[in-house]
Design an enzyme around this catalytic site. Structure first.
Site, PDB file in Angstrom:
ATOM      1  N   LEU A  82      23.529  -9.275 -36.770  1.00  0.00           N
ATOM      2  CA  LEU A  82      23.419  -8.473 -35.562  1.00  0.00           C
ATOM      3  C   LEU A  82      22.400  -9.112 -34.631  1.00  0.00           C
ATOM      4  O   LEU A  82      21.319  -9.522 -35.072  1.00  0.00           O
ATOM      5  CB  LEU A  82      22.970  -7.056 -35.918  1.00  0.00           C
ATOM      6  CG  LEU A  82      22.783  -6.088 -34.742  1.00  0.00           C
ATOM      7  CD1 LEU A  82      24.121  -5.814 -34.055  1.00  0.00           C
ATOM      8  CD2 LEU A  82      22.160  -4.786 -35.231  1.00  0.00           C
ATOM      9  N   LYS A  83      22.745  -9.222 -33.343  1.00  0.00           N
ATOM     10  CA  LYS A  83      21.760  -9.679 -32.356  1.00  0.00           C
ATOM     11  C   LYS A  83      20.910  -8.489 -31.957  1.00  0.00           C
ATOM     12  O   LYS A  83      21.419  -7.503 -31.423  1.00  0.00           O
ATOM     13  CB  LYS A  83      22.434 -10.281 -31.130  1.00  0.00           C
ATOM     14  CG  LYS A  83      21.415 -10.930 -30.193  1.00  0.00           C
ATOM     15  CD  LYS A  83      22.048 -11.601 -29.010  1.00  0.00           C
ATOM     16  CE  LYS A  83      20.993 -12.384 -28.233  1.00  0.00           C
ATOM     17  NZ  LYS A  83      19.814 -11.584 -27.858  1.00  0.00           N
ATOM     18  N   LEU A  84      19.633  -8.582 -32.233  1.00  0.00           N
ATOM     19  CA  LEU A  84      18.726  -7.463 -32.014  1.00  0.00           C
ATOM     20  C   LEU A  84      18.190  -7.475 -30.588  1.00  0.00           C
ATOM     21  O   LEU A  84      17.795  -8.517 -30.071  1.00  0.00           O
ATOM     22  CB  LEU A  84      17.575  -7.526 -33.014  1.00  0.00           C
ATOM     23  CG  LEU A  84      18.030  -7.381 -34.475  1.00  0.00           C
ATOM     24  CD1 LEU A  84      16.949  -7.837 -35.420  1.00  0.00           C
ATOM     25  CD2 LEU A  84      18.423  -5.944 -34.760  1.00  0.00           C
TER      26      LEU A  84
END
Length: 271
Positions: free
Chosen positions: A24-26
């Site tokens: 996941l790209k935070l």
């Protein structure tokens, strides 16, 4: 000691490839955590020391000569990253938000440089050394391949995007933007009007089609800027802006801010 982090290239689309992992790209603030000579120092990716801002991260019990890479995140009531709250907390430790340092890589441990280790070896080490019971720290989870399905879930939940990282021949490249790490952003799209041109540096004031303010756009390819200037009809101006007859275009953006404006809009096409 600051170490400049490895940066990502963009991919326009997700893909399925078992030679990549998917994370996941935070939506937060990139942070480098370091410990040398029994002292923890915390830096942004631009080498600004922010140790005093994130005091709750200074009690992580790791040996000297350790450098970690990750993202500071503040979650909303639904558990989604809230970038505006994250920035409020960055600007003031009195802001009423709990932070989470989500660690996705280890650059150095116990004085040993790990940049040449394979990606999955670095991931395994992270799971060994990061305590699972620290209230403000966690490791970023990943899956192998399945980038398309993961990205579909991201879109369904209005999250920022995914990161695809090459498994083999993927050292940690200090201070470089590498094609071994690819980000796929979950952009939103909107039709808008350009209503004003900023004078001192490039910037365009946008409005939604109903006339409500949509924010400032600073990203437009050079060729499209030339087209813009050729079609502009200025009808008034002040010290900061030129007011023009509305020009319709399509833009992409990350999300709506709490004030209902477009976050980081960029030009897509003329309409």
């Amino acid at each position: 000691m600051f170490i400049s982090p490895m940066l990502l290239h963009k991919s326009d689309h997700p893909f399925d490839d078992e030679s990549y992992i998917t994370e996941l790209k935070l939506d937060g603030i990139r942070i480098i955590w370091t410990k040398f000579n029994d002292r923890v120092r915390i830096y942004t990716r631009h080498n600004n020391e922010v140790t005093s801002v994130y005091r709750e991260l200074t009690n992580l019990d790791l040996p000297n000569g350790t450098v970690l890479d990750g993202e500071i995140v503040v979650s909303d009531k639904n558990g989604k990253p809230d970038f505006e709250a994250c920035m409020e907390r960055f600007k003031s430790i009195k802001a009423p938000y709990d932070i989470q340092y989500c660690i996705f890589d280890v650059i150095q441990y116990n004085g040993e440089k790990l940049t040449s280790l394979p990606l999955l070896k670095r991931k395994e080490l992270l799971e060994e050394i990061i305590p699972s019971d620290h209230p403000n720290i966690a490791t970023v989870k990943w899956i192998q391949g399945n980038g398309c399905a993961y990205f579909d879930l991201v879109k369904q939940n209005d999250l920022e995007g995914i990161v695809l990282k090459k498994i083999n021949n993927s050292p940690y490249e200090i201070g470089k933007r590498s094609h071994s790490w690819l980000k796929v952003i979950n952009y939103q799209y909107e039709n808008c009007y350009i209503t004003n041109l900023r004078k001192d540096k490039f910037g365009l004031i946008l409005s939604f089609l109903d006339g409500k303010p949509a924010g400032l756009m600073e990203f437009m390819p050079p060729d499209e800027r030339k087209k813009l200037y050729s079609m502009c009809k200025v009808h008034s101006e002040n010290e900061k802006f030129k007011s023009v007859e509305p020009i319709k275009c399509r833009v992409k953006y990350r999300n709506l801010t709490k004030k209902g404006k477009l976050r980081i809009p960029s030009f897509v096409e003329w309409l």
